[in-house]
Design an enzyme around this catalytic site. Sequence first.
Site, mmCIF file in Angstrom:
data_model
loop_
_atom_site.group_PDB
_atom_site.id
_atom_site.type_symbol
_atom_site.label_atom_id
_atom_site.label_comp_id
_atom_site.label_asym_id
_atom_site.label_seq_id
_atom_site.Cartn_x
_atom_site.Cartn_y
_atom_site.Cartn_z
ATOM 1 N N GLY A 69 0.817 -1.204 0.000
ATOM 2 C CA GLY A 69 0.000 0.000 0.000
ATOM 3 C C GLY A 69 0.849 1.252 0.000
ATOM 4 O O GLY A 69 0.502 2.264 -0.639
ATOM 5 N N THR A 70 1.966 1.210 0.711
ATOM 6 C CA THR A 70 2.875 2.361 0.730
ATOM 7 C C THR A 70 3.422 2.635 -0.666
ATOM 8 O O THR A 70 3.476 3.785 -1.118
ATOM 9 C CB THR A 70 4.026 2.105 1.708
ATOM 10 N N GLN A 177 -7.552 1.772 5.237
ATOM 11 C CA GLN A 177 -8.324 1.339 6.398
ATOM 12 C C GLN A 177 -9.771 1.010 6.071
ATOM 13 O O GLN A 177 -10.393 0.194 6.754
ATOM 14 C CB GLN A 177 -8.293 2.421 7.492
ATOM 15 N N SER A 194 -4.165 -1.415 0.688
ATOM 16 C CA SER A 194 -3.196 -2.442 1.048
ATOM 17 C C SER A 194 -3.914 -3.691 1.534
ATOM 18 O O SER A 194 -4.770 -3.618 2.426
ATOM 19 C CB SER A 194 -2.269 -1.908 2.149
ATOM 20 N N ALA A 195 -3.552 -4.847 0.991
ATOM 21 C CA ALA A 195 -4.290 -6.086 1.244
ATOM 22 C C ALA A 195 -4.213 -6.556 2.681
ATOM 23 O O ALA A 195 -5.160 -7.156 3.200
ATOM 24 C CB ALA A 195 -3.786 -7.186 0.310
ATOM 25 N N HIS A 196 -3.098 -6.319 3.367
ATOM 26 C CA HIS A 196 -2.980 -6.852 4.724
ATOM 27 C C HIS A 196 -3.903 -6.138 5.710
ATOM 28 O O HIS A 196 -4.070 -6.577 6.841
ATOM 29 C CB HIS A 196 -1.532 -6.802 5.210
ATOM 30 N N CYS A 320 5.405 8.057 23.975
ATOM 31 C CA CYS A 320 6.187 7.255 24.915
ATOM 32 C C CYS A 320 6.172 5.790 24.529
ATOM 33 O O CYS A 320 5.849 4.916 25.328
ATOM 34 C CB CYS A 320 5.653 7.436 26.330
#
Length: 458
Positions: A69-70, A177, A194-196, A320
Amino acid sequence: MAYFDAASAAPLHPVARQALQASLDEGWADPARLYKEGRRARLLLDAAREAAAEAVGCRPDELSFTSSGTRAVHTGVAGALAGRRRAGRHLIVAAVEHSSVLHSAEAHEAEGGTVTQVPVDRGGRVTVASYAEALRPDTALACLQSANHEVSTEQPVAEVAEVCRAAGVPLLVDAAQSLGWGAVDGDWSLLAASAHKWGGPSGVGLLAVRKGVRFSVRGPVDERESGRAAGFENIPAIVAAAASLRAVRAEAAAEAVRLRELTERIRARVPRLVPDVEVVGDPVHRLPGIVTFSCLYVDGEALLHELDREGFSVSSGSSCTSSTLTPSHVLKAMGVLSEGNVRVSLPPGTPEEDVERFLEVLPGAVAGVREKLGAPAPAAQVCQEELVVDSLGKRCPIPVIELAKVFGDVPVGGTVRVLSDDEAARLDIPAWCEMRGQEYVGEEPADRGTAYLIRRVS
């Protein structure tokens, strides 16, 4: 172990596993070849492209498969900007976009382009008017995610697309998403996913470029995937990605209702079970299955470890955590508390009893972390008109904890000046004031770091 981090990567869908295993024996050959094995591989690739295009809402010849996807985002942004270079070099992005979009924007600026970041409200949502105001005669491309990856807020994509279309500017949508829940509405121009994120295998992305959009591939051009994704296609993974997308879409309507009920339960009960908590994200315009909240006086990394020991895998946008020493850019843009941030993202099929057990475990986990950090008890006597808290060299949430410990020692109208050199304090101290109903006066330079001034109003 309860896996509550589906927004990062959803577990492999059973249909994806079956399709992957089946296509390993049939989809190994080069789909560009004319012999039998190549034709068989081509049939699998074409069928996967048709299925994915139907789910996206575009033509099969408008859709390319990428390695992630990136990569789809990077290729889409660079190609659209290059294709419209004669129109201008101005790019518009939302302040809460995924890092892949923001990194593309940084690269564009480094090459001499200009970028406008559109702000969001406290719920993480843009306004259509803000995009309309950002459009310029030299705007080459606008980007807007369909829904946020950290806080689940859905964006008004269809309305923004209409404004962009009227101005002659293409809109690229990062739908990573949301695509598993449904097609993206509106007259968008480019779309990446993105498939994952929907239970497909990792290493498969989608890039849709609608006909009529000026697009010029950057770098060496390959003959595969319309020149937009170089290299041999991973056909088994692509087949599994398309099969799982179709499967999750068939289940989406019923599962969305169930997961919305579970996440609304978390949103409602966490503030009652745990004191000093801010639930973040738009309460109405949101994806199913994701809820995010931040806990005052809590170290995010410590809390994630505590929950992991209790059998829950969650993620955080906190400053954090081990992955970053700066606040999440999403939480920062929203102006909400970043310390002790927890994102719960439920995969489809999450049992109700796992959510109930999480709600049972959470109060003790938060209390344990606060105790270790020496969080304040709710008692203090009024005495000094102004106090100075020296938190230089200390990471958040310690500056906020030390502020809370002494705040009751000043009378109404009195002030506390917090000295801190941690970047997260710039976000967390104003957020503390917002949650507590106190006045954040502002900041000023100090000998080291920054001085944050807070006035007690109640």
